[in-house]
Write a protein that holds these residues in place. Structure first.
Motif, PDB file in Angstrom:
ATOM      1  N   MET A   1      72.452  42.590  16.586  1.00  0.00           N
ATOM      2  CA  MET A   1      73.909  43.033  16.379  1.00  0.00           C
ATOM      3  C   MET A   1      74.329  43.680  14.951  1.00  0.00           C
ATOM      4  SD  MET A   1      75.491  40.114  18.451  1.00  0.00           S
ATOM      5  CE  MET A   1      77.037  40.685  18.498  1.00  0.00           C
ATOM      6  N   ASP A   2      73.400  43.291  13.874  1.00  0.00           N
ATOM      7  CA  ASP A   2      73.978  43.575  12.687  1.00  0.00           C
ATOM      8  C   ASP A   2      73.702  45.170  12.796  1.00  0.00           C
ATOM      9  OD1 ASP A   2      74.293  41.137  12.136  1.00  0.00           O
ATOM     10  OD2 ASP A   2      72.379  40.974  10.872  1.00  0.00           O
ATOM     11  N   THR A   3      74.155  45.859  11.609  1.00  0.00           N
ATOM     12  CA  THR A   3      74.052  47.346  11.138  1.00  0.00           C
ATOM     13  C   THR A   3      73.707  47.376   9.794  1.00  0.00           C
ATOM     14  OG1 THR A   3      76.494  47.598  10.469  1.00  0.00           O
ATOM     15  CG2 THR A   3      76.150  47.893  12.776  1.00  0.00           C
ATOM     16  N   PRO A   4      72.955  48.443   9.394  1.00  0.00           N
ATOM     17  CA  PRO A   4      72.473  48.490   7.782  1.00  0.00           C
ATOM     18  C   PRO A   4      73.462  48.453   6.999  1.00  0.00           C
ATOM     19  CG  PRO A   4      71.238  49.882   9.368  1.00  0.00           C
ATOM     20  CD  PRO A   4      72.413  49.455  10.147  1.00  0.00           C
ATOM     21  N   ALA A   5      74.710  48.937   7.411  1.00  0.00           N
ATOM     22  CA  ALA A   5      75.992  49.221   6.533  1.00  0.00           C
ATOM     23  C   ALA A   5      76.434  47.931   5.986  1.00  0.00           C
ATOM     24  CB  ALA A   5      77.035  50.000   7.231  1.00  0.00           C
ATOM     25  N   VAL A   6      76.373  46.795   6.958  1.00  0.00           N
ATOM     26  CA  VAL A   6      77.002  45.384   6.650  1.00  0.00           C
ATOM     27  C   VAL A   6      76.014  44.419   6.671  1.00  0.00           C
ATOM     28  CG1 VAL A   6      78.858  43.836   6.907  1.00  0.00           C
ATOM     29  CG2 VAL A   6      79.268  46.321   7.150  1.00  0.00           C
ATOM     30  N   GLU A   7      75.820  43.309   5.740  1.00  0.00           N
ATOM     31  CA  GLU A   7      75.013  42.459   5.715  1.00  0.00           C
ATOM     32  C   GLU A   7      75.878  41.249   6.243  1.00  0.00           C
ATOM     33  OE1 GLU A   7      71.912  39.676   3.441  1.00  0.00           O
ATOM     34  OE2 GLU A   7      72.475  41.494   2.736  1.00  0.00           O
ATOM     35  N   LEU A   8      76.107  40.903   7.521  1.00  0.00           N
ATOM     36  CA  LEU A   8      76.805  39.810   7.972  1.00  0.00           C
ATOM     37  C   LEU A   8      76.668  38.324   7.192  1.00  0.00           C
ATOM     38  CD1 LEU A   8      77.366  40.708  11.812  1.00  0.00           C
ATOM     39  CD2 LEU A   8      78.803  41.281   9.816  1.00  0.00           C
ATOM     40  N   ASP A   9      77.669  37.819   6.905  1.00  0.00           N
ATOM     41  CA  ASP A   9      77.718  36.241   6.672  1.00  0.00           C
ATOM     42  C   ASP A   9      77.168  35.416   7.689  1.00  0.00           C
ATOM     43  OD1 ASP A   9      79.116  34.059   4.892  1.00  0.00           O
ATOM     44  OD2 ASP A   9      79.195  33.456   7.035  1.00  0.00           O
ATOM     45  N   ASP A  10      76.177  34.515   7.523  1.00  0.00           N
ATOM     46  CA  ASP A  10      75.353  33.866   8.271  1.00  0.00           C
ATOM     47  C   ASP A  10      76.397  33.094   9.437  1.00  0.00           C
ATOM     48  OD1 ASP A  10      72.828  33.007   9.274  1.00  0.00           O
ATOM     49  OD2 ASP A  10      73.538  30.834   8.749  1.00  0.00           O
ATOM     50  N   ASP A  11      77.539  32.576   9.160  1.00  0.00           N
ATOM     51  CA  ASP A  11      78.581  31.954   9.967  1.00  0.00           C
ATOM     52  C   ASP A  11      78.970  32.943  11.128  1.00  0.00           C
ATOM     53  OD1 ASP A  11      78.128  29.451   9.014  1.00  0.00           O
ATOM     54  OD2 ASP A  11      79.828  29.598   7.706  1.00  0.00           O
ATOM     55  N   ILE A  12      79.284  34.345  10.508  1.00  0.00           N
ATOM     56  CA  ILE A  12      79.727  35.248  11.381  1.00  0.00           C
ATOM     57  C   ILE A  12      78.817  35.899  12.335  1.00  0.00           C
ATOM     58  CG2 ILE A  12      80.546  37.813  11.406  1.00  0.00           C
ATOM     59  CD1 ILE A  12      82.048  37.020   8.995  1.00  0.00           C
ATOM     60  N   ARG A  13      77.351  35.863  11.813  1.00  0.00           N
ATOM     61  CA  ARG A  13      76.281  36.619  12.782  1.00  0.00           C
ATOM     62  C   ARG A  13      76.206  35.482  13.718  1.00  0.00           C
ATOM     63  NH1 ARG A  13      71.582  34.961  13.203  1.00  0.00           N
ATOM     64  NH2 ARG A  13      71.533  33.691  11.469  1.00  0.00           N
ATOM     65  N   ARG A  14      75.897  34.045  13.459  1.00  0.00           N
ATOM     66  CA  ARG A  14      75.828  33.113  14.548  1.00  0.00           C
ATOM     67  C   ARG A  14      77.038  32.972  15.506  1.00  0.00           C
ATOM     68  NH1 ARG A  14      75.749  28.110  13.302  1.00  0.00           N
ATOM     69  NH2 ARG A  14      76.857  28.371  11.007  1.00  0.00           N
ATOM     70  N   HIS A  15      78.130  33.046  15.129  1.00  0.00           N
ATOM     71  CA  HIS A  15      79.386  33.109  16.069  1.00  0.00           C
ATOM     72  C   HIS A  15      79.461  34.222  16.954  1.00  0.00           C
ATOM     73  CE1 HIS A  15      83.195  32.299  17.596  1.00  0.00           C
ATOM     74  NE2 HIS A  15      83.640  33.425  17.071  1.00  0.00           N
ATOM     75  N   LEU A  16      78.950  35.591  16.508  1.00  0.00           N
ATOM     76  CA  LEU A  16      78.854  36.735  17.308  1.00  0.00           C
ATOM     77  C   LEU A  16      77.646  36.512  18.243  1.00  0.00           C
ATOM     78  CD1 LEU A  16      79.528  39.565  14.808  1.00  0.00           C
ATOM     79  CD2 LEU A  16      80.872  38.922  16.461  1.00  0.00           C
ATOM     80  N   LEU A  17      76.729  35.940  17.905  1.00  0.00           N
ATOM     81  CA  LEU A  17      75.579  35.628  18.793  1.00  0.00           C
ATOM     82  C   LEU A  17      76.189  34.593  20.054  1.00  0.00           C
ATOM     83  CD1 LEU A  17      72.654  36.203  19.432  1.00  0.00           C
ATOM     84  CD2 LEU A  17      72.073  34.101  18.037  1.00  0.00           C
ATOM     85  N   HIS A  18      76.878  33.591  19.416  1.00  0.00           N
ATOM     86  CA  HIS A  18      77.559  32.709  20.649  1.00  0.00           C
ATOM     87  C   HIS A  18      78.297  33.319  21.347  1.00  0.00           C
ATOM     88  CE1 HIS A  18      79.847  29.254  22.052  1.00  0.00           C
ATOM     89  NE2 HIS A  18      80.915  29.967  21.492  1.00  0.00           N
ATOM     90  N   LEU A  19      79.138  34.453  21.001  1.00  0.00           N
ATOM     91  CA  LEU A  19      80.081  35.009  21.736  1.00  0.00           C
ATOM     92  C   LEU A  19      79.307  36.031  23.118  1.00  0.00           C
ATOM     93  CD1 LEU A  19      82.767  36.226  19.270  1.00  0.00           C
ATOM     94  CD2 LEU A  19      82.841  34.261  20.733  1.00  0.00           C
ATOM     95  N   GLN A  20      78.000  36.440  22.222  1.00  0.00           N
ATOM     96  CA  GLN A  20      77.335  37.321  23.151  1.00  0.00           C
ATOM     97  C   GLN A  20      76.563  36.659  24.292  1.00  0.00           C
ATOM     98  OE1 GLN A  20      73.912  39.302  21.217  1.00  0.00           O
ATOM     99  NE2 GLN A  20      74.434  41.099  22.328  1.00  0.00           N
ATOM    100  N   VAL A  21      75.858  35.584  23.647  1.00  0.00           N
ATOM    101  CA  VAL A  21      75.056  34.833  24.899  1.00  0.00           C
ATOM    102  C   VAL A  21      75.588  33.687  25.571  1.00  0.00           C
ATOM    103  CG1 VAL A  21      72.683  33.389  24.815  1.00  0.00           C
ATOM    104  CG2 VAL A  21      72.915  35.292  23.276  1.00  0.00           C
TER     105      VAL A  21
END
Length: 312
Positions: A1-21
């Motif tokens: 879900m990340d893009t090369p342009a933005v390295e997401l904060d770990d909390d945001i990355r995990r939250h987005l994964l939660h929303l997706q899965v």
């Protein structure tokens, strides 16, 4: 879900994964949430504040910056919703002690004004004759249109009119003085000039009303059952009339009120008089600067409104 342009904060990355899965949000919704959370991360990094240490004053300032950047109130509300969801999720795991977004609201979106009819369409609606309708109903509906457009009445003010003044009357029309007295929002009374076409249609309707109204019914406008007409009935009849008149848009009572104001303002340029005629609540804030008497309002109305000709 990340893009090369933005390295997401770990909390945001995990939250987005939660929303997706786990929440199984649609891709489009996920994209909106991701964009909002990237904005949050950028604000926090610029302020050198770890995401878990963000406070309400930070959120308020950042929401203000979104507004300055030109985001619409609805877009800011969506961003705040995404931020609020992140901190709610972190709070459930005990990773933050408070949700800094709770209580922070986006600026209110301006309510769009209803569309106004052109002067030609408004007059065509008022002058439309339905040969297939009962004469009494046709007279009643024409009178209602004349008052909605010719006086700028709210639909509640229209149905609140009685045949004659009394201690219980919410409003009435003084035909001799060519004036409608109505009870508006906040139980505030105001007087509005009534144009010649409306007065003539009133006479025609009163002549037909006796055959429809119950003997003890004080309402000026009654249904076929003989009782006071309701706002929904007025809307239904107005919609029907507009269709029969061939208007290119659906018409509702407030559209006629807005048309009244728009056409007066276009012709007179007197915003203060139009506000007074409409009975807007914020008029009191300007009364200290401008004091208009009813005679001036009547002159503005007579000179500018298409249905005010030969009033009285």
């Amino acid at each position: 879900m990340d893009t090369p342009a933005v390295e997401l904060d770990d909390d945001i990355r995990r939250h987005l994964l939660h929303l997706q899965v786990e929440r199984r949000l649609a891709e489009r919704t996920l994209a909106i949430y991701r964009e909002a959370l990237v904005r949050l991360q950028a604000f926090a990094e610029a302020a050198a504040v770890p995401l878990r240490n963000v406070q309400p004053h930070h959120v308020r300032r950042w929401a203000g910056q979104l507004h300055v950047q030109g985001l619409a109130p609805r877009s800011i509300a969506l961003a705040l919703s995404a931020w609020r969801g992140l901190y709610r999720w972190l709070g459930r795991d005990g990773l933050v002690s408070l949700n800094p977004v709770e209580g922070v609201r986006a600026p209110k979106a301006a309510k769009p004004l209803p569309k106004a009819l052109s002067a030609d369409h408004a007059v065509a609606l008022a002058e439309h004759h339905d040969d297939h309708d009962k004469p009494a109903l046709a007279a009643r509906d024409q009178c209602m249109v004349e008052l909605l457009y010719g006086c700028g009445l709210r639909v509640g003010e229209l149905v609140g009119l009685d045949v004659r003044p009394s201690g219980h009357a919410a409003g009435w029309i003084d035909a001799a003085d060519a004036t409608a007295h109505v009870l508006g929002k906040g139980s505030k009374r105001r007087s509005v000039p009534v144009g010649g076409p409306a007065l003539r249609s009133l006479v025609e309707w009163l002549a037909a009303r006796s055959a429809m109204a119950r003997g003890d019914e004080p309402a000026l406008f009654v249904s076929q059952r003989g009782t006071r007409l309701t706002p929904s009935q007025v809307r239904s009849r107005l919609k029907r009339r507009a269709l029969q008149a061939g208007l290119p848009t659906q018409v509702h009572p407030h559209m006629l009120r807005h048309s009244f104001a728009s056409h007066l303002l276009q012709s007179s340029g007197d915003l203060r008089a139009v506000q007074e005629l409409l009975g807007h609540a914020n008029i009191t804030t300007t009364q200290v600067y401008t004091k208009l008497d009813f005679g001036h309002l009547a002159k503005v109305y007579d000179a500018a409104h298409p249905r005010a000709k030969k009033r009285g």
